[in-house]
Each structure stands twice: as structure tokens, then as C-alpha cells.
Design a protein around this motif. Structure first.
Motif, PDB file in Angstrom:
ATOM      1  N   VAL A 176       5.097   3.182  10.519  1.00 40.19           N
ATOM      2  CA  VAL A 176       6.165   2.531  11.275  1.00 40.19           C
ATOM      3  C   VAL A 176       5.621   1.970  12.584  1.00 40.19           C
ATOM      4  O   VAL A 176       4.955   2.683  13.327  1.00 40.19           O
ATOM      5  CB  VAL A 176       7.320   3.522  11.565  1.00 40.19           C
ATOM      6  N   ASN A 177       5.904   0.705  12.825  1.00 37.63           N
ATOM      7  CA  ASN A 177       5.636   0.089  14.123  1.00 37.63           C
ATOM      8  C   ASN A 177       6.924   0.191  14.925  1.00 37.63           C
ATOM      9  O   ASN A 177       7.937  -0.383  14.538  1.00 37.63           O
ATOM     10  CB  ASN A 177       5.270  -1.392  13.976  1.00 37.63           C
ATOM     11  N   SER A 178       6.871   0.926  16.029  1.00 35.36           N
ATOM     12  CA  SER A 178       8.049   1.119  16.862  1.00 35.36           C
ATOM     13  C   SER A 178       7.884   0.454  18.219  1.00 35.36           C
ATOM     14  O   SER A 178       8.815  -0.123  18.754  1.00 35.36           O
ATOM     15  CB  SER A 178       8.303   2.616  17.032  1.00 35.36           C
ATOM     16  N   GLY A 179       6.677   0.534  18.786  1.00 32.89           N
ATOM     17  CA  GLY A 179       6.423  -0.028  20.110  1.00 32.89           C
ATOM     18  C   GLY A 179       5.980  -1.480  20.057  1.00 32.89           C
ATOM     19  O   GLY A 179       5.528  -1.981  19.025  1.00 32.89           O
ATOM     20  N   LYS A 180       6.075  -2.124  21.178  1.00 34.79           N
ATOM     21  CA  LYS A 180       5.685  -3.526  21.313  1.00 34.79           C
ATOM     22  C   LYS A 180       4.174  -3.680  21.134  1.00 34.79           C
ATOM     23  O   LYS A 180       3.399  -2.829  21.587  1.00 34.79           O
ATOM     24  CB  LYS A 180       6.102  -4.012  22.700  1.00 34.79           C
ATOM     25  N   ASP A 181       3.771  -4.753  20.455  1.00 36.99           N
ATOM     26  CA  ASP A 181       2.352  -5.088  20.240  1.00 36.99           C
ATOM     27  C   ASP A 181       1.569  -3.960  19.563  1.00 36.99           C
ATOM     28  O   ASP A 181       0.387  -3.762  19.849  1.00 36.99           O
ATOM     29  CB  ASP A 181       1.675  -5.468  21.559  1.00 36.99           C
ATOM     30  N   THR A 182       2.197  -3.236  18.651  1.00 38.78           N
ATOM     31  CA  THR A 182       1.517  -2.164  17.924  1.00 38.78           C
ATOM     32  C   THR A 182       0.850  -2.719  16.667  1.00 38.78           C
ATOM     33  O   THR A 182       1.158  -3.816  16.210  1.00 38.78           O
ATOM     34  CB  THR A 182       2.494  -1.031  17.540  1.00 38.78           C
ATOM     35  N   LYS A 183      -0.067  -1.923  16.124  1.00 38.96           N
ATOM     36  CA  LYS A 183      -0.778  -2.338  14.918  1.00 38.96           C
ATOM     37  C   LYS A 183      -0.877  -1.154  13.971  1.00 38.96           C
ATOM     38  O   LYS A 183      -1.375  -0.095  14.348  1.00 38.96           O
ATOM     39  CB  LYS A 183      -2.173  -2.849  15.264  1.00 38.96           C
ATOM     40  N   THR A 184      -0.409  -1.336  12.729  1.00 40.26           N
ATOM     41  CA  THR A 184      -0.585  -0.324  11.695  1.00 40.26           C
ATOM     42  C   THR A 184      -1.278  -0.966  10.499  1.00 40.26           C
ATOM     43  O   THR A 184      -1.025  -2.123  10.163  1.00 40.26           O
ATOM     44  CB  THR A 184       0.748   0.301  11.241  1.00 40.26           C
ATOM     45  N   SER A 185      -2.163  -0.191   9.891  1.00 44.14           N
ATOM     46  CA  SER A 185      -2.891  -0.668   8.721  1.00 44.14           C
ATOM     47  C   SER A 185      -3.031   0.480   7.732  1.00 44.14           C
ATOM     48  O   SER A 185      -3.512   1.554   8.096  1.00 44.14           O
ATOM     49  CB  SER A 185      -4.277  -1.178   9.131  1.00 44.14           C
ATOM     50  N   VAL A 186      -2.585   0.252   6.505  1.00 43.94           N
ATOM     51  CA  VAL A 186      -2.735   1.236   5.436  1.00 43.94           C
ATOM     52  C   VAL A 186      -3.621   0.595   4.374  1.00 43.94           C
ATOM     53  O   VAL A 186      -3.292  -0.450   3.833  1.00 43.94           O
ATOM     54  CB  VAL A 186      -1.381   1.637   4.823  1.00 43.94           C
ATOM     55  N   GLN A 187      -4.769   1.240   4.112  1.00 37.34           N
ATOM     56  CA  GLN A 187      -5.730   0.731   3.134  1.00 37.34           C
ATOM     57  C   GLN A 187      -5.989   1.835   2.124  1.00 37.34           C
ATOM     58  O   GLN A 187      -6.389   2.939   2.504  1.00 37.34           O
ATOM     59  CB  GLN A 187      -7.037   0.343   3.822  1.00 37.34           C
ATOM     60  N   SER A 188      -5.773   1.525   0.849  1.00 37.86           N
ATOM     61  CA  SER A 188      -5.926   2.544  -0.186  1.00 37.86           C
ATOM     62  C   SER A 188      -6.784   2.030  -1.329  1.00 37.86           C
ATOM     63  O   SER A 188      -6.684   0.868  -1.721  1.00 37.86           O
ATOM     64  CB  SER A 188      -4.566   2.956  -0.735  1.00 37.86           C
ATOM     65  N   ALA A 189      -7.605   2.926  -1.858  1.00 31.88           N
ATOM     66  CA  ALA A 189      -8.451   2.599  -2.999  1.00 31.88           C
ATOM     67  C   ALA A 189      -8.372   3.740  -4.004  1.00 31.88           C
ATOM     68  O   ALA A 189      -8.447   4.906  -3.630  1.00 31.88           O
ATOM     69  CB  ALA A 189      -9.894   2.401  -2.555  1.00 31.88           C
ATOM     70  N   ALA A 190      -8.230   3.386  -5.274  1.00 32.36           N
ATOM     71  CA  ALA A 190      -8.192   4.381  -6.343  1.00 32.36           C
ATOM     72  C   ALA A 190      -9.222   4.015  -7.405  1.00 32.36           C
ATOM     73  O   ALA A 190      -9.199   2.908  -7.945  1.00 32.36           O
ATOM     74  CB  ALA A 190      -6.802   4.442  -6.959  1.00 32.36           C
ATOM     75  N   LEU A 191     -10.130   4.930  -7.665  1.00 34.85           N
ATOM     76  CA  LEU A 191     -11.112   4.804  -8.739  1.00 34.85           C
ATOM     77  C   LEU A 191     -10.687   5.796  -9.807  1.00 34.85           C
ATOM     78  O   LEU A 191     -10.675   7.001  -9.561  1.00 34.85           O
ATOM     79  CB  LEU A 191     -12.515   5.139  -8.226  1.00 34.85           C
ATOM     80  N   LEU A 192     -10.316   5.281 -10.977  1.00 36.71           N
ATOM     81  CA  LEU A 192      -9.750   6.146 -12.003  1.00 36.71           C
ATOM     82  C   LEU A 192     -10.559   6.076 -13.291  1.00 36.71           C
ATOM     83  O   LEU A 192     -10.883   4.982 -13.769  1.00 36.71           O
ATOM     84  CB  LEU A 192      -8.298   5.738 -12.280  1.00 36.71           C
ATOM     85  N   ARG A 193     -10.848   7.271 -13.849  1.00 40.51           N
ATOM     86  CA  ARG A 193     -11.575   7.402 -15.110  1.00 40.51           C
ATOM     87  C   ARG A 193     -10.826   8.342 -16.038  1.00 40.51           C
ATOM     88  O   ARG A 193      -9.947   9.073 -15.622  1.00 40.51           O
ATOM     89  CB  ARG A 193     -12.982   7.944 -14.853  1.00 40.51           C
ATOM     90  N   GLY A 194     -11.255   8.346 -17.291  1.00 40.49           N
ATOM     91  CA  GLY A 194     -10.642   9.247 -18.272  1.00 40.49           C
ATOM     92  C   GLY A 194      -9.199   8.854 -18.527  1.00 40.49           C
ATOM     93  O   GLY A 194      -8.900   7.713 -18.854  1.00 40.49           O
ATOM     94  N   PHE A 195      -8.302   9.828 -18.360  1.00 38.39           N
ATOM     95  CA  PHE A 195      -6.872   9.596 -18.551  1.00 38.39           C
ATOM     96  C   PHE A 195      -6.117   9.791 -17.235  1.00 38.39           C
ATOM     97  O   PHE A 195      -4.925  10.081 -17.232  1.00 38.39           O
ATOM     98  CB  PHE A 195      -6.319  10.548 -19.625  1.00 38.39           C
TER      99      PHE A 195
END
Length: 186
Positions: A38-57
Motif C-alpha cells: 500500500v502506498n499511503s504517503g506522498k511520493d512513496t514507492k512500492t515494488s513487488v517482484q516475484s519469481a517462481a521456478l516450478l518442477r515436477g507437479f
């Protein structure tokens, strides 16, 4: 089954939050990861970066939500979800965003997944590298994009070692058994 929820709020003016979720699944592992930024304050910065490496089942669901509140004029918020898939895996990326102000610099979300790059795999194998080692090398490189950005050196080393063990040996804690951290949540 691994289920986790993370909530982060950038309150103060010019606050910065970066969240990196890295998943390496194999066998029949299930992951259900939720992140709320959540960006609540002025001039804020949020970044969500996700990586999934999946094998098998293995299966992973990433539910990432970003909100820019009315009080967060001039803010940036981004969500990026990426998956590399092997075998009979399932990757469900669910990026979502709510923007309550018109005065925003950046508000973006994206998701993509694909199997391993066959051209890169062929290239490495044509150089005498086994298929298994070539797959592990490409997989490690995919996840290194995220782990390499961790600023704290100890956290970066631990994360890199856990991922390497998971990719190469299928077990995150293989080299850590003698350190007494076998109860570490991974």
C-alpha cells in the motif's frame, strides 16, 4: 503446502518498499503466496517482484495486490510476477491494483510464464554441458535476477545458497544441516 501473506505500507513521505518473493518448487509442493503493498504517503514507492521456478507437479499461486491511496499523490507502484515452468507444473499469477488518486507517476502490474528457453538449453548442451546441468544453470540464472538485487549481503548469500541447493539438489537445507538451522522456514 506453503501459505504466506505479507502486508507492507509505505506511510511517510518518500517512503520506499521493495518486496521480492522467490519460489523454487519441486515434487508435489504447493505454494499460495499473497502480498499486499500500500502506498499511503506522498511520493512513496512500492515494488513487488516475484519469481517462481516450478518442477515436477508443483503448483504456485501468487496473489499480489497494490493500492495507491488518495493521500499518495506522486507515487509509484509496480507488481511483476514471472514463472519458469517444467514438467506438469501450474503457475497462477494474479496481480491486481487499485489506484485512488489521479496524481500518480507509475502504476503497473504484469505477469508472464514460460517453459525453459529451448534455444538457450540447446546452446549450452551443444557446448558439452549435460541437459541436467544446463537446465539448472538456466534456472539459477532466472532466479538470480531477483536474489541479486537483495541489498543486505548476508541475506543475499543465504538466499542464493538456499536456491542453489533447491535447484541442484532438490533440498534447500542440504548444506545447512550442520549449522543447526534445519527448522528454517523455506
Amino acid at each position: 503446502h506453503t501459505k504466506a501473506t505479507l502486508f507492507a505500507k509505505a506511510k511517510g513521505e518518500n517512503s520506499r518498499i521493495t518486496i521480492r518473493n522467490v519460489i523454487a518448487g519441486n515434487g508435489k509442493q504447493l505454494f499460495d503466496i499473497s502480498t499486499i503493498a500500500v502506498n499511503s504517503g506522498k511520493d512513496t514507492k512500492t515494488s513487488v517482484q516475484s519469481a517462481a521456478l516450478l518442477r515436477g507437479f508443483s503448483k504456485a499461486t501468487l496473489k499480489e495486490f497494490a493500492k495507491i491511496e488518495k493521500t499518495a499523490q506522486g507515487s509509484n507502484s509496480t507488481i511483476e510476477e514471472r514463472g519458469m515452468l517444467f514438467d506438469d507444473t501450474e503457475f497462477t499469477p494474479l496481480p491486481d491494483m487499485q489506484v485512488d488518486t489521479k496524481e500518480v507517476n507509475v502504476a503497473s502490474h504484469s505477469a508472464a510464464s514460460a517453459p525453459i528457453d529451448q534455444k538457450a538449453l540447446f546452446y549450452l548442451m551443444s557446448r558439452g554441458i549435460s541437459k541436467s546441468l544446463a537446465e539448472n544453470t538456466i534456472s539459477t540464472g532466472f532466479l538470480a535476477r531477483y536474489v541479486g538485487k537483495i541489498e543486505d549481503a548476508n541475506s543475499k548469500r543465504l538466499s542464493a545458497a538456499l536456491i542453489r541447493n533447491k535447484v541442484y539438489y532438490g533440498d534447500c537445507l542440504k548444506e545447512f544441516e550442520n549449522l543447526g538451522i534445519d527448522k528454517l522456514w523455506v
